[in-house]
Scaffold this motif. Structure first.
Motif, PDB file in Angstrom:
ATOM      1  N   UNK A 204      22.325 -32.813  85.455  1.00  0.00           N
ATOM      2  CA  UNK A 204      21.510 -31.866  84.885  1.00  0.00           C
ATOM      3  C   UNK A 204      21.934 -30.833  84.307  1.00  0.00           C
ATOM      4  N   UNK A 205      22.964 -30.089  84.843  1.00  0.00           N
ATOM      5  CA  UNK A 205      23.645 -28.884  84.186  1.00  0.00           C
ATOM      6  C   UNK A 205      24.791 -29.416  83.143  1.00  0.00           C
ATOM      7  N   UNK A 206      25.488 -30.506  83.542  1.00  0.00           N
ATOM      8  CA  UNK A 206      26.444 -31.061  82.561  1.00  0.00           C
ATOM      9  C   UNK A 206      25.927 -31.444  81.404  1.00  0.00           C
ATOM     10  N   UNK A 207      24.673 -32.267  81.550  1.00  0.00           N
ATOM     11  CA  UNK A 207      23.991 -32.718  80.193  1.00  0.00           C
ATOM     12  C   UNK A 207      23.412 -31.536  79.290  1.00  0.00           C
TER      13      UNK A 207
ATOM     14  N   UNK B 159      24.008 -28.541  74.453  1.00  0.00           N
ATOM     15  CA  UNK B 159      24.385 -27.403  73.632  1.00  0.00           C
ATOM     16  C   UNK B 159      25.916 -27.448  72.809  1.00  0.00           C
ATOM     17  N   UNK B 160      26.852 -27.702  73.499  1.00  0.00           N
ATOM     18  CA  UNK B 160      27.887 -27.709  72.982  1.00  0.00           C
ATOM     19  C   UNK B 160      28.271 -28.754  71.864  1.00  0.00           C
ATOM     20  N   UNK B 161      27.803 -29.807  72.049  1.00  0.00           N
ATOM     21  CA  UNK B 161      27.993 -30.971  71.050  1.00  0.00           C
ATOM     22  C   UNK B 161      26.946 -31.313  70.127  1.00  0.00           C
ATOM     23  N   UNK B 162      25.938 -31.165  70.643  1.00  0.00           N
ATOM     24  CA  UNK B 162      24.410 -31.351  69.961  1.00  0.00           C
ATOM     25  C   UNK B 162      24.233 -32.744  69.975  1.00  0.00           C
ATOM     26  N   UNK B 163      24.808 -33.566  71.003  1.00  0.00           N
ATOM     27  CA  UNK B 163      24.547 -34.939  71.269  1.00  0.00           C
ATOM     28  C   UNK B 163      23.136 -35.177  71.851  1.00  0.00           C
ATOM     29  N   UNK B 164      22.098 -35.383  70.908  1.00  0.00           N
ATOM     30  CA  UNK B 164      20.820 -35.599  71.666  1.00  0.00           C
ATOM     31  C   UNK B 164      20.462 -36.641  72.461  1.00  0.00           C
ATOM     32  N   UNK B 165      21.398 -37.647  72.524  1.00  0.00           N
ATOM     33  CA  UNK B 165      21.117 -38.865  73.337  1.00  0.00           C
ATOM     34  C   UNK B 165      21.189 -38.591  74.991  1.00  0.00           C
ATOM     35  N   UNK B 166      22.153 -37.061  75.043  1.00  0.00           N
ATOM     36  CA  UNK B 166      22.216 -36.856  76.403  1.00  0.00           C
ATOM     37  C   UNK B 166      20.840 -36.367  77.076  1.00  0.00           C
ATOM     38  N   UNK B 167      19.768 -36.123  76.173  1.00  0.00           N
ATOM     39  CA  UNK B 167      18.658 -35.537  76.757  1.00  0.00           C
ATOM     40  C   UNK B 167      18.049 -36.288  77.847  1.00  0.00           C
ATOM     41  N   UNK B 168      17.860 -37.572  77.836  1.00  0.00           N
ATOM     42  CA  UNK B 168      17.353 -38.373  78.945  1.00  0.00           C
ATOM     43  C   UNK B 168      18.291 -38.236  80.224  1.00  0.00           C
ATOM     44  N   UNK B 169      19.458 -37.773  80.328  1.00  0.00           N
ATOM     45  CA  UNK B 169      20.199 -37.659  81.464  1.00  0.00           C
ATOM     46  C   UNK B 169      19.686 -36.541  82.175  1.00  0.00           C
ATOM     47  N   UNK B 170      19.279 -35.475  81.682  1.00  0.00           N
ATOM     48  CA  UNK B 170      18.806 -33.974  82.286  1.00  0.00           C
ATOM     49  C   UNK B 170      17.805 -34.322  83.586  1.00  0.00           C
TER      50      UNK B 170
END
Length: 113
Positions: A66-69, A74-85
């Motif tokens: 959650x926090x890591x994603x 925010x730091x990388x703008x890799x939008x694919x991380x959204x579903x990990x949250x």
């Protein structure tokens, strides 16, 4: 440290919305870090050690996911991380449910499920 980084270093770099997202990650990391301390304290009581270890594992996994994603988003703008949250959020919920179950089963032995 993450909160200070967000408050000072990121403020000039990212948008206000991204800063809010980062602060959400910080808030949940702090709350669930305290939850891990609570679980360690509960381990001294007559609660299922097995359930508490599982609960701690779920909370730790939730912090990473959650926090890591959110941090990486925010730091990388890799939008694919959204579903990990949301998966991290599910880990948080599972961890807290296991703490409650351990509490409800108090006195039934440290190794019982």
């Amino acid at each position: 440290m993450a909160g200070a980084f967000g408050a000072h270093a990121l403020r000039a770099i990212v948008s206000e919305r991204s800063l809010e997202v980062f602060q959400t990650g910080v808030q949940y990391q702090m709350i669930h870090g305290l939850g891990l301390i609570l679980i360690a304290i509960l381990g001294a009581l007559d609660l299922s050690r097995r359930l508490l270890v599982l609960a701690a594992g779920f909370l730790a996994a939730g912090v990473v996911m959650f926090s890591g994603s959110l941090y990486l988003l925010v730091l990388t703008e890799m939008r694919w991380l959204g579903p990990v949250t949301p998966l991290g959020g599910l880990c948080f919920m599972a961890g807290w449910v296991l703490v409650v179950i351990a509490g409800l089963r108090q006195g039934k032995g440290k190794e019982s499920l």
